[in-house]
Each structure stands twice: as structure tokens, then as C-alpha cells.
Design a protein around this motif. Structure first.
Motif, mmCIF file in Angstrom:
data_model
loop_
_atom_site.group_PDB
_atom_site.id
_atom_site.type_symbol
_atom_site.label_atom_id
_atom_site.label_comp_id
_atom_site.label_asym_id
_atom_site.label_seq_id
_atom_site.Cartn_x
_atom_site.Cartn_y
_atom_site.Cartn_z
ATOM 1 N N PRO A 199 0.490 -0.928 -0.314
ATOM 2 C CA PRO A 199 -0.072 0.177 0.929
ATOM 3 C C PRO A 199 1.480 1.895 -0.058
ATOM 4 C CG PRO A 199 -0.616 -1.170 2.261
ATOM 5 C CD PRO A 199 0.365 -1.627 1.047
ATOM 6 N N ALA A 200 0.430 2.721 0.011
ATOM 7 C CA ALA A 200 0.667 3.514 -1.336
ATOM 8 C C ALA A 200 1.696 3.818 0.649
ATOM 9 C CB ALA A 200 -0.567 4.962 -1.379
ATOM 10 N N GLU A 201 1.293 4.181 2.033
ATOM 11 C CA GLU A 201 1.596 4.243 2.878
ATOM 12 C C GLU A 201 2.955 3.192 3.537
ATOM 13 O OE1 GLU A 201 3.134 5.295 6.520
ATOM 14 O OE2 GLU A 201 1.726 6.503 4.983
ATOM 15 N N ALA A 202 2.888 1.985 3.122
ATOM 16 C CA ALA A 202 3.930 1.303 3.049
ATOM 17 C C ALA A 202 5.258 1.449 2.281
ATOM 18 C CB ALA A 202 3.677 -0.250 3.200
ATOM 19 N N GLN A 203 5.137 1.707 1.365
ATOM 20 C CA GLN A 203 5.818 2.430 -0.195
ATOM 21 C C GLN A 203 7.003 3.340 0.910
ATOM 22 O OE1 GLN A 203 4.748 2.413 -4.116
ATOM 23 N NE2 GLN A 203 4.190 0.438 -3.719
ATOM 24 N N ARG A 204 5.784 4.108 1.196
ATOM 25 C CA ARG A 204 6.717 5.327 1.952
ATOM 26 C C ARG A 204 7.074 5.418 3.199
ATOM 27 N NH1 ARG A 204 1.897 8.193 0.660
ATOM 28 N NH2 ARG A 204 0.497 7.352 2.389
ATOM 29 N N GLN A 205 6.809 4.082 4.054
ATOM 30 C CA GLN A 205 8.448 3.378 5.088
ATOM 31 C C GLN A 205 8.821 3.130 4.634
ATOM 32 O OE1 GLN A 205 5.264 0.886 7.228
ATOM 33 N NE2 GLN A 205 3.704 2.926 7.480
ATOM 34 N N VAL A 206 8.722 2.672 3.261
ATOM 35 C CA VAL A 206 10.201 2.361 2.590
ATOM 36 C C VAL A 206 11.519 3.098 1.732
ATOM 37 C CG1 VAL A 206 11.184 0.627 0.894
ATOM 38 C CG2 VAL A 206 9.311 -0.156 1.882
ATOM 39 N N ILE A 207 10.417 4.026 1.558
ATOM 40 C CA ILE A 207 10.969 4.462 1.133
ATOM 41 C C ILE A 207 11.852 5.357 1.752
ATOM 42 C CG2 ILE A 207 10.713 7.256 -0.502
ATOM 43 C CD1 ILE A 207 9.178 5.472 -1.760
ATOM 44 N N PHE A 225 17.425 6.681 5.549
ATOM 45 C CA PHE A 225 17.590 6.799 6.660
ATOM 46 C C PHE A 225 18.670 6.029 6.932
ATOM 47 C CE2 PHE A 225 18.168 3.769 10.603
ATOM 48 C CZ PHE A 225 18.249 4.483 11.358
ATOM 49 N N LEU A 226 18.510 4.643 5.958
ATOM 50 C CA LEU A 226 19.697 3.338 5.534
ATOM 51 C C LEU A 226 20.826 4.115 4.906
ATOM 52 C CD1 LEU A 226 18.511 -0.010 5.288
ATOM 53 C CD2 LEU A 226 19.411 1.231 8.241
ATOM 54 N N ARG A 227 20.556 5.167 4.096
ATOM 55 C CA ARG A 227 22.243 5.994 3.843
ATOM 56 C C ARG A 227 22.369 7.307 4.035
ATOM 57 N NH1 ARG A 227 22.302 5.268 -1.868
ATOM 58 N NH2 ARG A 227 22.855 7.737 -2.168
ATOM 59 N N GLN A 228 21.502 8.213 5.033
ATOM 60 C CA GLN A 228 22.118 8.744 5.723
ATOM 61 C C GLN A 228 23.138 8.301 6.969
ATOM 62 O OE1 GLN A 228 19.210 11.301 7.999
ATOM 63 N NE2 GLN A 228 21.076 12.656 8.575
ATOM 64 N N TYR A 273 24.928 5.279 7.012
ATOM 65 C CA TYR A 273 25.864 4.411 6.717
ATOM 66 C C TYR A 273 26.895 5.498 5.988
ATOM 67 C CZ TYR A 273 24.367 0.197 8.854
ATOM 68 O OH TYR A 273 23.199 -0.391 9.746
ATOM 69 N N ALA A 274 25.932 6.683 5.550
ATOM 70 C CA ALA A 274 27.055 8.194 4.358
ATOM 71 C C ALA A 274 28.422 7.830 4.709
ATOM 72 C CB ALA A 274 25.829 9.095 4.302
ATOM 73 N N VAL A 275 28.519 8.312 6.053
ATOM 74 C CA VAL A 275 29.358 8.078 7.146
ATOM 75 C C VAL A 275 31.189 7.156 6.771
ATOM 76 C CG1 VAL A 275 31.241 8.850 9.516
ATOM 77 C CG2 VAL A 275 28.559 9.935 8.639
ATOM 78 N N VAL A 276 30.393 6.588 6.905
ATOM 79 C CA VAL A 276 31.164 5.276 6.886
ATOM 80 C C VAL A 276 31.837 5.210 5.412
ATOM 81 C CG1 VAL A 276 31.487 2.392 6.693
ATOM 82 C CG2 VAL A 276 30.911 3.654 8.105
ATOM 83 N N GLU A 277 30.540 5.322 4.155
ATOM 84 C CA GLU A 277 31.090 5.482 2.823
ATOM 85 C C GLU A 277 32.471 6.367 2.959
ATOM 86 O OE1 GLU A 277 28.287 5.494 0.319
ATOM 87 O OE2 GLU A 277 26.819 3.655 1.157
ATOM 88 N N SER A 278 32.203 7.692 3.296
ATOM 89 C CA SER A 278 33.085 8.956 2.963
ATOM 90 C C SER A 278 33.659 9.109 3.883
ATOM 91 C CB SER A 278 32.137 9.787 3.242
ATOM 92 O OG SER A 278 31.839 10.137 4.506
#
Length: 72
Positions: A14-22, A27-30, A32-37
Motif C-alpha cells: 500500500p502507498a503508506e507502506a511504500q512511503r515507509q520503505v522509502i 535513513f539507512l543511506r544517511q 551509512y554515508a559516514v562510513v562510505e565517505s
């Protein structure tokens, strides 16, 4: 699971669940961005760096332990 299968599963949510996944992916990209950089920092040539050894000619720092003890 292939990327296409994963995307199809995402589309079935459902649309709400898709928003939660996004939001969770963002959140995960933010998080782990420190580790990558940190792994992408340029190498530093310490042997030829002008900062290293900049006080080598100071006689008062010849015995750094004594110098620190004197400052304290």
C-alpha cells in the motif's frame, strides 16, 4: 530475490507502506554515508607533508615528556 522481484514486491505494498520503505532507505543511506565517505578519504603522504616535523629544530621540545611535565 532479484531486483525486479524486489521492486514488484515494493509495488504490491500500500502507498503508506511504500512511503515507509522509502523513508527507511533514506535513513539507512544517511546512517551509512559516514562510513562510505570515510573510506573515500584521499591518502595523505605523511613523509613529505610539511606539517610533520615542523618543530624538529626546537631545542625545548627535544624531551617532549619533560616539556609536557613542565607545562602542567
Amino acid at each position: 530475490m532479484t531486483q525486479q522481484e524486489l521492486f514488484n514486491e515494493f509495488l504490491c505494498l500500500p502507498a503508506e507502506a511504500q512511503r515507509q520503505v522509502i523513508d527507511f532507505i533514506a535513513f539507512l543511506r544517511q546512517r551509512y554515508a559516514v562510513v562510505e565517505s570515510a573510506s573515500q578519504l584521499p591518502a595523505i603522504d605523511l613523509i613529505n607533508d610539511s606539517f610533520i616535523g615542523m618543530w624538529s629544530d626546537r631545542q625545548d621540545l627535544a624531551d617532549s615528556t619533560a616539556w609536557v611535565r613542565g607545562i602542567r
